[in-house]
Design an enzyme around this catalytic site. Sequence first.
Site: not given
Length: 134
Positions: A9, A49, A57, A85, A91, A102, A112, A115, A126
């Site tokens: 990100k 998203y 949010f 993950r 998160t 993270r 964070n 993704h 995705e």
Amino acid sequence: MERSLVLIKPDAVERNLIGSIIQVYEDSGLKVIDIRIEQITEEFAKLHYKEHEGKSFFESLIKYITRSPLVAMVLEGENAIEVIRHVNGATDPNKAEEGTIRRLFALNKSENSVHASDSIESAKREINIWFPNL
């Protein structure tokens, strides 16, 4: 072999963490299948998203993810979704395990750093959005 979409990100790209983050994935046995860096449009971000549309949010998420370039990549490996993950961590970086991306790099729960797809179905959707030729 599973594949998953991963985004590095804007907060992490802005801090020059691309190589460090990719290294964590590669050290976990994952292989980069495709990768690119780009600044996405608001329209593209809303498509990605889509499942969060209408949530409190959502607008701040769209603003954040479009503020500067990000890295999109497809990673492959045994149980890739589960491995990614775990490697990403919770998160909230304060709740993430030591050594996770993270915990190492996230600024806060919103910024964070990464993704990743959360299921095989999400990964397929995705990857198709970001890398339709794979």
